[in-house]
Design a protein around this motif. Structure first.
Motif, PDB file in Angstrom:
ATOM      1  N   ALA A  57     -26.441  20.237  20.772  1.00 56.01           N
ATOM      2  CA  ALA A  57     -26.394  21.425  21.993  1.00 56.01           C
ATOM      3  C   ALA A  57     -25.292  22.208  21.735  1.00 56.01           C
ATOM      4  N   PHE A  58     -24.183  21.937  20.788  1.00 57.40           N
ATOM      5  CA  PHE A  58     -23.690  23.354  20.109  1.00 57.40           C
ATOM      6  C   PHE A  58     -24.096  23.770  19.163  1.00 57.40           C
ATOM      7  N   GLY A  59     -25.221  22.907  18.324  1.00 61.68           N
ATOM      8  CA  GLY A  59     -25.164  23.893  16.874  1.00 61.68           C
ATOM      9  C   GLY A  59     -26.309  25.078  17.420  1.00 61.68           C
ATOM     10  N   LEU A  60     -27.474  23.958  18.928  1.00 63.54           N
ATOM     11  CA  LEU A  60     -28.163  24.846  19.127  1.00 63.54           C
ATOM     12  C   LEU A  60     -27.491  25.965  19.686  1.00 63.54           C
ATOM     13  N   SER A  61     -26.608  25.798  20.401  1.00 67.73           N
ATOM     14  CA  SER A  61     -25.929  27.482  20.701  1.00 67.73           C
ATOM     15  C   SER A  61     -26.138  28.651  19.749  1.00 67.73           C
ATOM     16  N   MET A  62     -25.708  28.407  18.528  1.00 68.18           N
ATOM     17  CA  MET A  62     -25.626  29.388  17.506  1.00 68.18           C
ATOM     18  C   MET A  62     -27.294  29.969  17.118  1.00 68.18           C
ATOM     19  N   ALA A  63     -27.088  30.901  16.607  1.00 67.28           N
ATOM     20  CA  ALA A  63     -28.457  31.611  16.523  1.00 67.28           C
ATOM     21  C   ALA A  63     -28.468  31.122  14.882  1.00 67.28           C
ATOM     22  N   ARG A  64     -27.536  30.827  14.292  1.00 66.63           N
ATOM     23  CA  ARG A  64     -28.471  30.555  12.778  1.00 66.63           C
ATOM     24  C   ARG A  64     -28.547  29.475  12.801  1.00 66.63           C
ATOM     25  N   HIS A  65     -28.766  28.312  13.091  1.00 66.16           N
ATOM     26  CA  HIS A  65     -29.788  26.785  12.956  1.00 66.16           C
ATOM     27  C   HIS A  65     -30.590  27.456  14.184  1.00 66.16           C
ATOM     28  N   ARG A  66     -30.753  27.954  15.087  1.00 63.66           N
ATOM     29  CA  ARG A  66     -32.081  28.340  15.887  1.00 63.66           C
ATOM     30  C   ARG A  66     -32.668  28.926  14.534  1.00 63.66           C
ATOM     31  N   ARG A  67     -32.245  29.559  13.916  1.00 62.99           N
ATOM     32  CA  ARG A  67     -33.241  29.973  13.407  1.00 62.99           C
ATOM     33  C   ARG A  67     -33.648  29.697  12.706  1.00 62.99           C
TER      34      ARG A  67
ATOM     35  N   LEU B 236     -33.846  25.945  12.791  1.00 64.89           N
ATOM     36  CA  LEU B 236     -34.889  24.649  13.025  1.00 64.89           C
ATOM     37  C   LEU B 236     -36.688  26.194  13.381  1.00 64.89           C
ATOM     38  N   HIS B 237     -36.695  27.615  13.028  1.00 65.53           N
ATOM     39  CA  HIS B 237     -37.842  27.534  13.407  1.00 65.53           C
ATOM     40  C   HIS B 237     -37.799  28.046  15.570  1.00 65.53           C
ATOM     41  N   LEU B 238     -36.700  28.473  15.898  1.00 68.39           N
ATOM     42  CA  LEU B 238     -36.905  28.893  17.647  1.00 68.39           C
ATOM     43  C   LEU B 238     -36.158  29.892  17.442  1.00 68.39           C
ATOM     44  N   LYS B 239     -36.682  30.212  19.216  1.00 71.19           N
ATOM     45  CA  LYS B 239     -36.470  31.692  19.270  1.00 71.19           C
ATOM     46  C   LYS B 239     -34.965  31.548  19.925  1.00 71.19           C
ATOM     47  N   PRO B 240     -34.903  33.381  20.006  1.00 70.14           N
ATOM     48  CA  PRO B 240     -33.308  33.674  20.353  1.00 70.14           C
ATOM     49  C   PRO B 240     -33.200  33.154  21.814  1.00 70.14           C
TER      50      PRO B 240
ATOM     51  N   ALA C   2     -26.659  30.120  25.429  1.00 68.90           N
ATOM     52  CA  ALA C   2     -25.376  30.333  24.308  1.00 68.90           C
ATOM     53  C   ALA C   2     -23.914  29.444  24.983  1.00 68.90           C
ATOM     54  N   THR C   3     -23.881  30.403  25.537  1.00 66.24           N
ATOM     55  CA  THR C   3     -22.037  29.550  26.786  1.00 66.24           C
ATOM     56  C   THR C   3     -22.295  28.813  26.625  1.00 66.24           C
ATOM     57  N   GLY C   4     -23.738  28.414  27.648  1.00 62.42           N
ATOM     58  CA  GLY C   4     -24.490  27.428  28.168  1.00 62.42           C
ATOM     59  C   GLY C   4     -24.177  25.733  27.429  1.00 62.42           C
TER      60      GLY C   4
ATOM     61  N   ALA D 163     -21.472  13.271  13.351  1.00 62.92           N
ATOM     62  CA  ALA D 163     -21.746  14.710  13.095  1.00 62.92           C
ATOM     63  C   ALA D 163     -22.554  14.308  11.528  1.00 62.92           C
ATOM     64  N   ILE D 164     -22.037  13.417  10.642  1.00 62.69           N
ATOM     65  CA  ILE D 164     -22.944  13.141   9.555  1.00 62.69           C
ATOM     66  C   ILE D 164     -24.719  13.212  10.057  1.00 62.69           C
ATOM     67  N   SER D 165     -25.356  11.759  10.546  1.00 58.43           N
ATOM     68  CA  SER D 165     -26.466  11.923  11.186  1.00 58.43           C
ATOM     69  C   SER D 165     -27.189  12.938  11.779  1.00 58.43           C
ATOM     70  N   LEU D 166     -26.404  14.076  12.191  1.00 52.91           N
ATOM     71  CA  LEU D 166     -26.789  14.977  12.562  1.00 52.91           C
ATOM     72  C   LEU D 166     -27.354  15.876  11.417  1.00 52.91           C
ATOM     73  N   THR D 167     -26.698  16.232  10.100  1.00 53.24           N
ATOM     74  CA  THR D 167     -26.316  17.141   8.902  1.00 53.24           C
ATOM     75  C   THR D 167     -27.453  15.738   8.233  1.00 53.24           C
ATOM     76  N   VAL D 168     -27.497  15.092   7.972  1.00 53.27           N
ATOM     77  CA  VAL D 168     -28.568  14.341   6.921  1.00 53.27           C
ATOM     78  C   VAL D 168     -29.952  14.452   7.911  1.00 53.27           C
ATOM     79  N   LEU D 169     -30.241  14.292   9.402  1.00 48.74           N
ATOM     80  CA  LEU D 169     -31.736  14.652   9.843  1.00 48.74           C
ATOM     81  C   LEU D 169     -31.936  15.809  10.151  1.00 48.74           C
ATOM     82  N   LEU D 170     -31.160  17.400   9.718  1.00 44.56           N
ATOM     83  CA  LEU D 170     -31.507  18.527   9.757  1.00 44.56           C
ATOM     84  C   LEU D 170     -31.170  18.909   8.370  1.00 44.56           C
ATOM     85  N   ALA D 171     -30.728  18.347   7.588  1.00 48.24           N
ATOM     86  CA  ALA D 171     -30.726  19.127   5.894  1.00 48.24           C
ATOM     87  C   ALA D 171     -31.563  18.285   4.767  1.00 48.24           C
ATOM     88  N   TRP D 172     -32.222  16.876   5.232  1.00 48.55           N
ATOM     89  CA  TRP D 172     -32.990  16.600   4.673  1.00 48.55           C
ATOM     90  C   TRP D 172     -34.045  15.754   5.216  1.00 48.55           C
TER      91      TRP D 172
END
Length: 111
Positions: A15-25, A27-31, A37-39, A76-85
């Motif tokens: 949820a914290f990562g999806l609140s950031m515009a960069r990470h939404r980009r 993942l090819h999600l809409k802004p 984002a605050t929510g 955090a490591i598992s989420l990084t692995v899922l998103l980065a690889w």
């Protein structure tokens, strides 16, 4: 209970990562708007905070905090692995599907 803490922390970081515009980009999600984002950010912090509860129940507060920090690190490591690889995970997914289909064909041939 430890898995509950892990999944709460994982959802909080997501949820914290999806609140950031960069990470939404990434993942090819809409802004999203600032209010949403605050929510998401508040929800992420809340889930990370709630993740200490199972650790506190299983261990005393002094040890529970240490376990909680370790669980936060693992989530955090598992989420990084899922998103980065994704190509790496897709490769393993294809290998698993190939193995499963071969096993199914072998089972049908034996019948």
């Amino acid at each position: 209970m430890i898995l509950l803490a892990f999944f709460l922390a994982h959802a909080g970081f997501m949820a914290f990562g999806l609140s950031m515009a960069r990470h939404r980009r990434d993942l090819h999600l809409k802004p999203i708007g600032a209010r949403r984002a605050t929510g998401l950010r508040i929800c992420g912090y809340g889930l990370l905070g709630i993740a200490i509860w199972p650790c506190w129940i299983l261990f005393a507060l002094s040890v529970g905090i240490i376990v909680w920090i370790g669980i936060l690190s693992a989530a955090a490591i598992s989420l990084t692995v899922l998103l980065a690889w994704p190509p790496f995970l897709a490769m393993w997914s294809k290998a698993f599907r190939l193995t499963a289909s071969m096993a199914e064909r072998l089972r049908e041939a034996v019948r």
